[in-house]
Motif scaffolding. Structure first.
Motif, PDB file in Angstrom:
ATOM      1  N   THR A 165     -36.996 -36.299  -0.191  1.00  0.00           N
ATOM      2  CA  THR A 165     -37.796 -35.215  -0.774  1.00  0.00           C
ATOM      3  C   THR A 165     -37.298 -33.862  -0.277  1.00  0.00           C
ATOM      4  OG1 THR A 165     -39.736 -36.657  -0.893  1.00  0.00           O
ATOM      5  CG2 THR A 165     -40.134 -34.289  -1.007  1.00  0.00           C
ATOM      6  N   GLY A 166     -36.989 -33.803   1.015  1.00  0.00           N
ATOM      7  CA  GLY A 166     -36.486 -32.561   1.606  1.00  0.00           C
ATOM      8  C   GLY A 166     -35.168 -32.130   1.011  1.00  0.00           C
ATOM      9  N   LEU A 167     -34.296 -33.088   0.726  1.00  0.00           N
ATOM     10  CA  LEU A 167     -33.005 -32.760   0.102  1.00  0.00           C
ATOM     11  C   LEU A 167     -33.217 -32.102  -1.262  1.00  0.00           C
ATOM     12  CD1 LEU A 167     -30.801 -35.905   0.852  1.00  0.00           C
ATOM     13  CD2 LEU A 167     -30.308 -33.562   1.538  1.00  0.00           C
ATOM     14  N   GLY A 168     -34.100 -32.711  -2.044  1.00  0.00           N
ATOM     15  CA  GLY A 168     -34.373 -32.148  -3.359  1.00  0.00           C
ATOM     16  C   GLY A 168     -35.017 -30.785  -3.266  1.00  0.00           C
ATOM     17  N   LEU A 169     -35.925 -30.630  -2.320  1.00  0.00           N
ATOM     18  CA  LEU A 169     -36.594 -29.346  -2.143  1.00  0.00           C
ATOM     19  C   LEU A 169     -35.608 -28.269  -1.704  1.00  0.00           C
ATOM     20  CD1 LEU A 169     -39.428 -28.163  -2.365  1.00  0.00           C
ATOM     21  CD2 LEU A 169     -39.718 -28.575   0.087  1.00  0.00           C
ATOM     22  N   PHE A 170     -34.664 -28.672  -0.859  1.00  0.00           N
ATOM     23  CA  PHE A 170     -33.624 -27.737  -0.413  1.00  0.00           C
ATOM     24  C   PHE A 170     -32.836 -27.218  -1.612  1.00  0.00           C
ATOM     25  CE2 PHE A 170     -29.179 -27.000   0.688  1.00  0.00           C
ATOM     26  CZ  PHE A 170     -29.291 -26.088   1.731  1.00  0.00           C
ATOM     27  N   GLY A 171     -32.426 -28.145  -2.483  1.00  0.00           N
ATOM     28  CA  GLY A 171     -31.659 -27.752  -3.658  1.00  0.00           C
ATOM     29  C   GLY A 171     -32.465 -26.881  -4.598  1.00  0.00           C
ATOM     30  N   LEU A 172     -33.731 -27.242  -4.795  1.00  0.00           N
ATOM     31  CA  LEU A 172     -34.586 -26.492  -5.703  1.00  0.00           C
ATOM     32  C   LEU A 172     -34.903 -25.106  -5.149  1.00  0.00           C
ATOM     33  CD1 LEU A 172     -35.744 -27.208  -8.451  1.00  0.00           C
ATOM     34  CD2 LEU A 172     -37.874 -27.879  -7.314  1.00  0.00           C
ATOM     35  N   ALA A 173     -35.173 -25.039  -3.834  1.00  0.00           N
ATOM     36  CA  ALA A 173     -35.456 -23.746  -3.211  1.00  0.00           C
ATOM     37  C   ALA A 173     -34.219 -22.855  -3.244  1.00  0.00           C
ATOM     38  CB  ALA A 173     -35.908 -23.958  -1.764  1.00  0.00           C
ATOM     39  N   SER A 174     -33.060 -23.456  -3.033  1.00  0.00           N
ATOM     40  CA  SER A 174     -31.807 -22.702  -3.076  1.00  0.00           C
ATOM     41  C   SER A 174     -31.590 -22.124  -4.464  1.00  0.00           C
ATOM     42  CB  SER A 174     -30.642 -23.610  -2.697  1.00  0.00           C
ATOM     43  OG  SER A 174     -29.427 -22.932  -2.802  1.00  0.00           O
ATOM     44  N   PHE A 175     -31.850 -22.941  -5.490  1.00  0.00           N
ATOM     45  CA  PHE A 175     -31.686 -22.470  -6.860  1.00  0.00           C
ATOM     46  C   PHE A 175     -32.697 -21.368  -7.196  1.00  0.00           C
ATOM     47  CE2 PHE A 175     -33.210 -22.707 -11.243  1.00  0.00           C
ATOM     48  CZ  PHE A 175     -32.067 -22.304 -11.904  1.00  0.00           C
ATOM     49  N   THR A 176     -33.948 -21.568  -6.746  1.00  0.00           N
ATOM     50  CA  THR A 176     -34.992 -20.573  -7.014  1.00  0.00           C
ATOM     51  C   THR A 176     -34.625 -19.225  -6.397  1.00  0.00           C
ATOM     52  OG1 THR A 176     -36.681 -22.293  -7.074  1.00  0.00           O
ATOM     53  CG2 THR A 176     -37.449 -20.039  -6.714  1.00  0.00           C
ATOM     54  N   ALA A 177     -34.145 -19.291  -5.143  1.00  0.00           N
ATOM     55  CA  ALA A 177     -33.741 -18.051  -4.479  1.00  0.00           C
ATOM     56  C   ALA A 177     -32.565 -17.404  -5.197  1.00  0.00           C
ATOM     57  CB  ALA A 177     -33.364 -18.364  -3.027  1.00  0.00           C
ATOM     58  N   GLU A 178     -31.647 -18.230  -5.661  1.00  0.00           N
ATOM     59  CA  GLU A 178     -30.470 -17.716  -6.394  1.00  0.00           C
ATOM     60  C   GLU A 178     -30.898 -17.088  -7.716  1.00  0.00           C
ATOM     61  OE1 GLU A 178     -26.824 -19.740  -8.847  1.00  0.00           O
ATOM     62  OE2 GLU A 178     -27.397 -20.661  -6.939  1.00  0.00           O
ATOM     63  N   GLN A 179     -31.853 -17.745  -8.403  1.00  0.00           N
ATOM     64  CA  GLN A 179     -32.323 -17.266  -9.706  1.00  0.00           C
ATOM     65  C   GLN A 179     -33.067 -15.939  -9.581  1.00  0.00           C
ATOM     66  OE1 GLN A 179     -35.396 -19.626 -11.615  1.00  0.00           O
ATOM     67  NE2 GLN A 179     -34.232 -19.626 -13.538  1.00  0.00           N
ATOM     68  N   ARG A 180     -33.711 -15.720  -8.426  1.00  0.00           N
ATOM     69  CA  ARG A 180     -34.524 -14.509  -8.238  1.00  0.00           C
ATOM     70  C   ARG A 180     -33.816 -13.459  -7.369  1.00  0.00           C
ATOM     71  NH1 ARG A 180     -40.546 -16.692  -6.918  1.00  0.00           N
ATOM     72  NH2 ARG A 180     -41.022 -14.470  -7.236  1.00  0.00           N
ATOM     73  N   THR A 181     -32.485 -13.572  -7.307  1.00  0.00           N
ATOM     74  CA  THR A 181     -31.707 -12.658  -6.464  1.00  0.00           C
ATOM     75  C   THR A 181     -31.952 -11.192  -6.828  1.00  0.00           C
ATOM     76  OG1 THR A 181     -29.984 -14.317  -6.165  1.00  0.00           O
ATOM     77  CG2 THR A 181     -29.383 -12.045  -5.708  1.00  0.00           C
ATOM     78  N   LYS A 182     -31.894 -10.866  -8.142  1.00  0.00           N
ATOM     79  CA  LYS A 182     -32.079  -9.469  -8.556  1.00  0.00           C
ATOM     80  C   LYS A 182     -33.508  -8.997  -8.284  1.00  0.00           C
ATOM     81  CE  LYS A 182     -28.416  -9.317 -12.014  1.00  0.00           C
ATOM     82  NZ  LYS A 182     -28.050  -9.078 -13.425  1.00  0.00           N
ATOM     83  N   GLU A 183     -34.488  -9.890  -8.547  1.00  0.00           N
ATOM     84  CA  GLU A 183     -35.876  -9.534  -8.276  1.00  0.00           C
ATOM     85  C   GLU A 183     -36.069  -9.215  -6.791  1.00  0.00           C
ATOM     86  OE1 GLU A 183     -40.253 -11.648  -7.942  1.00  0.00           O
ATOM     87  OE2 GLU A 183     -38.671 -12.680  -9.062  1.00  0.00           O
ATOM     88  N   ILE A 184     -35.470 -10.045  -5.945  1.00  0.00           N
ATOM     89  CA  ILE A 184     -35.589  -9.834  -4.504  1.00  0.00           C
ATOM     90  C   ILE A 184     -34.915  -8.521  -4.106  1.00  0.00           C
ATOM     91  CG2 ILE A 184     -34.844 -10.719  -2.248  1.00  0.00           C
ATOM     92  CD1 ILE A 184     -35.197 -13.556  -3.455  1.00  0.00           C
ATOM     93  N   GLY A 185     -33.752  -8.257  -4.733  1.00  0.00           N
ATOM     94  CA  GLY A 185     -33.038  -7.006  -4.441  1.00  0.00           C
ATOM     95  C   GLY A 185     -33.874  -5.785  -4.787  1.00  0.00           C
ATOM     96  N   ILE A 186     -34.499  -5.820  -5.973  1.00  0.00           N
ATOM     97  CA  ILE A 186     -35.338  -4.693  -6.402  1.00  0.00           C
ATOM     98  C   ILE A 186     -36.527  -4.518  -5.472  1.00  0.00           C
ATOM     99  CG2 ILE A 186     -36.868  -3.874  -8.247  1.00  0.00           C
ATOM    100  CD1 ILE A 186     -34.949  -5.280 -10.221  1.00  0.00           C
ATOM    101  N   ARG A 187     -37.188  -5.645  -5.127  1.00  0.00           N
ATOM    102  CA  ARG A 187     -38.338  -5.564  -4.231  1.00  0.00           C
ATOM    103  C   ARG A 187     -37.937  -4.997  -2.868  1.00  0.00           C
ATOM    104  NH1 ARG A 187     -43.024  -8.319  -5.532  1.00  0.00           N
ATOM    105  NH2 ARG A 187     -42.948  -9.574  -7.458  1.00  0.00           N
TER     106      ARG A 187
END
Length: 787
Positions: A676-698
């Motif tokens: 479960t942790g492996l999958g969560l790691f991958g999903l969290a990594s993707f989520t962070a990657e997908q929201r890179t610009k949003e995080i930059g603006i914030r």
């Protein structure tokens, strides 16, 4: 076309190494875990299957109504053996048997204790054990014969032919070897090393007196039915045999318990099968499915999360004429390829883990690569897992509109994210359920181990009883105490960790219809002193005049409800006022540690013994004390090797099954949470990657790192909390049902729900926070340079 699909799949694996690793490794661990569990399940369900006529073999059991319920046991009177041969023509054959325990075998100067089993001559013609030497129909006909297994043959005769050689048994009878059995597989209900004719056992007085006695329930009788006979029809024909033979003190009925149910269905409740190992088999089969589903969810989530990377490919393929079914097939081929790679890795993991796993389960499990069933099973696992894991991603990816994706207008909104969230909740639901189960099982074991046993196990050892010890017992007692290493010694009809005898007891004022079975301990002097049992009322045995006295435990005294327990005359074994109660002792846990104390009486019969118990003085030199004890026993019992067992170690064996279940539960719960942790790691990594610009603006607008980490983590935290809330009632219901099988048990620990949820939440936050922290601390100028 298939080759093209495979090449594209391999390129995608190479292009996305991190996510491919998470998918493949997660699936590999999930498949490996499932294979290990299924190997154990297959072994448990194949017990005794090597008997070619297993479907026609049964043991005679009894349902007896007393103590307000139907009680079930498998010891029957000796005459049952001959009676059932003629009771019904559908019974092809019967055999009678009895365990002999450890027997001393001697050939010249070579001596060894081996587990013995006594059986009538029909036994080896009914049960299909492989005979390496000898004729199954002849080897047990001579009362002075003996059949040994191949390991015993090598111990005493090496490479020589053992047939017609003599073996001295228990320093008395010399028996001739007439057969050699192949060593039994681990998945056999029988595990004896030597087989001795039942006629040899008839030389013992108690057996001789039982030959025509319908009141002595001490033997095992096995039945082989004719082909195509229904067991239920034979049950109806034999159920009233005991009543016809005058056994009417309590209602008793015979019935047949089939060989194929001995291992899995050994528990009875009120005369009906209530489970057994089958409960654990079902439980671990469910865990195998859980773990595999968790691994498949990883694949689904990561495949759909990264769908933007494949969208343009889908658009191009659709624009040049590919139909949706073609795309579905392509993505399923990719999924099956990844599953195949994961399966190969899982086999490597299983082979590496098997030595440890076999040591843990005390089995001889292995992967049989030469078996057709193995390869059929492998193909089934690959196809089922591949199709299941790839179905949702294949259907989702193939649904893209080619016009929109080629214009770059594909967006993943809530409709896409919601299924992923549901799958994450499902993963943590399974993982939390396994964690709660592990906590409850561990607590139940600790609770039972901590119970007051009613005696002191420390420095207590048992020694097998022999004729020589019987003849010299009083001298042995004196010399052991004289060594200074022993404080007291006693003998009894059973070790304190076992129950060998039960009898009905009558007392003044007992209702006529009430029938209660009492554990029966036969002993002589110093029993309570040696065992460390408290005398709550009255006195202990003093001398031989106490042959008409008994002690009862507190449970028995409470049951009787007498104003004055001590001094009351009681009746048993058909003798009116046979003995007087002289003392009340504390409750002692002898049989199952999971049961409440049963009524018990102790009777003074020095000649009825099977075990010697020795209380050692407290010492820092335990081996030195054992050496002193050994010297005395060797002096008076020279024919036998000195063997002893610590009572606490013997008692600990009662927890073997549940300890194994606990360990396996912890192991697979850990693997489930890791996957479960492996999958969560991958999903969290993707989520962070997908929201890179949003995080930059914030970040440019002043958001803190802590705030950004919290923003990303909050979404996943809610998913774990939802999983915890959903799993809690399921865990409560399931584990309460599990606990109900134990009369002595804990109440369901509500704090386990909170602890399991906290573990899952902390674990999830740790993984997500690491990815969120990386994204929050990245330089916003890099993510915003194209804006």
């Amino acid at each position: 076309m298939l080759k093209n699909y495979l090449l594209i799949a391999l390129r995608n694996i190479q292009r996305n190494t991190v996510y491919s690793f998470i998918n493949i490794f997660g699936l590999a661990v999930g498949i490996a875990s499932s294979i290990l569990i299924l190997l154990w399940v297959a072994d448990e369900t194949s017990f005794d299957a090597f008997h070619t006529n297993a479907d026609r073999l049964s043991q005679v059991w009894i349902n007896a109504t007393y103590d307000g319920k139907v009680n079930t046991f498998n010891s029957v009177p000796y005459p049952t053996y001959a009676e059932l041969k003629t009771t019904d023509s559908r019974i092809k054959n019967t055999a009678i048997a009895n365990w002999g325990g450890e027997s001393l075998l001697a050939v010249g100067e070579t001596r060894a204790n081996k587990f013995s089993f006594y059986a009538s001559e029909e036994f080896l013609t009914m049960f299909q054990f492989e005979l390496l030497k000898g004729d199954a129909s002849q080897v047990l006909k001579d009362p002075n014969s003996i059949v040994i297994n191949e390991s015993t043959a090598k111990t005493f005769f090496g490479d020589k032919d053992p047939i017609n050689q003599l073996i001295k048994v228990d320093n008395s009878s010399e028996l001739k070897v007439t057969g050699v059995l192949k060593d039994f597989p681990k998945n056999s209900s029988f595990d004896f090393e030597v087989l001795i004719p039942m006629k040899q056992m008839e030389n013992q007085d108690w057996v001789r007196n039982s030959l025509n006695n319908w009141g002595n329930y001490s033997f095992q009788v096995y039945v082989e039915l004719q082909p195509d006979v229904k067991k239920e029809d034979v049950d109806a024909a034999i159920k009233d045999v005991l009543v016809k033979k005058g056994q009417t003190d309590v209602p008793r009925e015979f019935f047949l318990h089939p060989l194929d149910k001995w291992r899995l269905y050994s528990n009875f409740e009120n005369g009906k099968i209530s489970g057994g190992m089958i409960d654990y088999v079902k439980g671990f089969s469910t865990i195998a499915i859980f773990v595999l589903v968790i691994a498949c969810i990883n694949f689904m989530n990561l495949a759909t999360a990264r769908s933007e990377r494949r969208a343009r490919e889908v658009g191009v393929r659709k624009s040049v004429g590919s139909k949706r079914r073609d795309l579905v097939f392509q993505f399923l081929v990719e999924s099956i390829l990844i599953t195949t790679i994961a399966f190969i890795i899982s086999i490597i993991i299983v082979e590496a883990a098997l030595p440890f796993y076999n040591d843990l389960t005390q089995k001889q499990l292995s992967l049989d690569f030469s078996s057709v069933n193995f390869w059929l099973g492998a193909i089934a696992i690959i196809l089922v897992t591949g199709v299941f894991a790839g179905s949702y991603p294949a259907l989702y990816l193939s649904s893209f509109n080619p016009v929109k994706v080629l214009k770059g207008k594909i967006q993943q909104g809530k409709s896409v994210a919601t299924p992923r969230k549901v799958l994450v909740v499902l993963q943590f639901f399974f993982s939390t359920l396994l964690i709660i189960g592990t906590i409850v099982i561990t607590e139940q074991i600790a609770f039972v181990k901590a119970r007051d046993l009613g005696y002191n196990q420390e420095n207590l050892i048992t020694v097998p009883y022999t004729t020589e010890i019987s003849q010299n017992f009083q001298t042995i007692r004196q010399e052991l105490v004289a060594t200074g290493a022993v404080s007291s010694i006693t003998k009894s009809n059973s070790p304190i960790t076992e129950i060998y005898s039960n009898n009905f007891l009558e007392w003044p004022g007992k209702p006529e219809e009430q029938k209660v079975l009492f554990i029966t301990i036969a002993t002589e002097l110093d029993y309570t002193k040696t065992m460390g049992i408290k005398i709550l009322e009255g006195r202990d045995f003093i001398d031989d005049r106490d042959s008409v006295s008994i002690l009862v435990n507190k449970a028995a005294a409470d049951l009787m409800g007498l104003k004055e327990t001590v001094g009351t005359k009681v009746s048993f074994w058909g003798e009116e006022n046979r003995a007087t109660i002289v003392g009340v002792i504390d409750n002692v846990t002898m049989g199952s540690p999971y049961r409440q104390p049963s009524p018990l009486f102790v009777t003074y019969i020095p000649d009825w013994a099977s075990a010697v118990t020795v209380r050692l003085e407290p010492t820092s030199d335990l081996q030195g004390a054992i050496a002193k004890v050994e010297s005395v026993f060797k002096k008076f019992n020279p024919a036998y090797p000195f063997e002893y067992t610590f009572v606490d170690e013997q008692f600990a064996k009662k927890f073997a099954t549940i300890n194994l279940i606990s360990t396996l539960s912890k192991l697979f719960a850990l693997l489930a949470i890791i996957i479960t942790g492996l999958g969560l790691f991958g999903l969290a990594s993707f989520t962070a990657e997908q929201r890179t610009k949003e995080i930059g603006i914030r970040k440019v607008l002043g958001a803190s790192v802590t705030g950004l980490v919290s923003l990303i983590s909050k979404e996943f935290s809610w998913l774990v909390i939802i999983a915890m809330l959903v799993s809690s009632p399921v865990a409560w219901y399931t584990l309460n049902s599990f606990l109900e099988r134990y009369p002595y048990r804990i109440e369901f620990p509500w704090w386990a729900l909170l602890l399991a949820g906290s573990i899952a939440l902390i674990f999830a936050l740790l993984i997500v926070s690491i990815q969120a922290f990386k994204a929050a601390t990245a330089n916003p100028s890099k993510s915003l340079r194209s804006e």
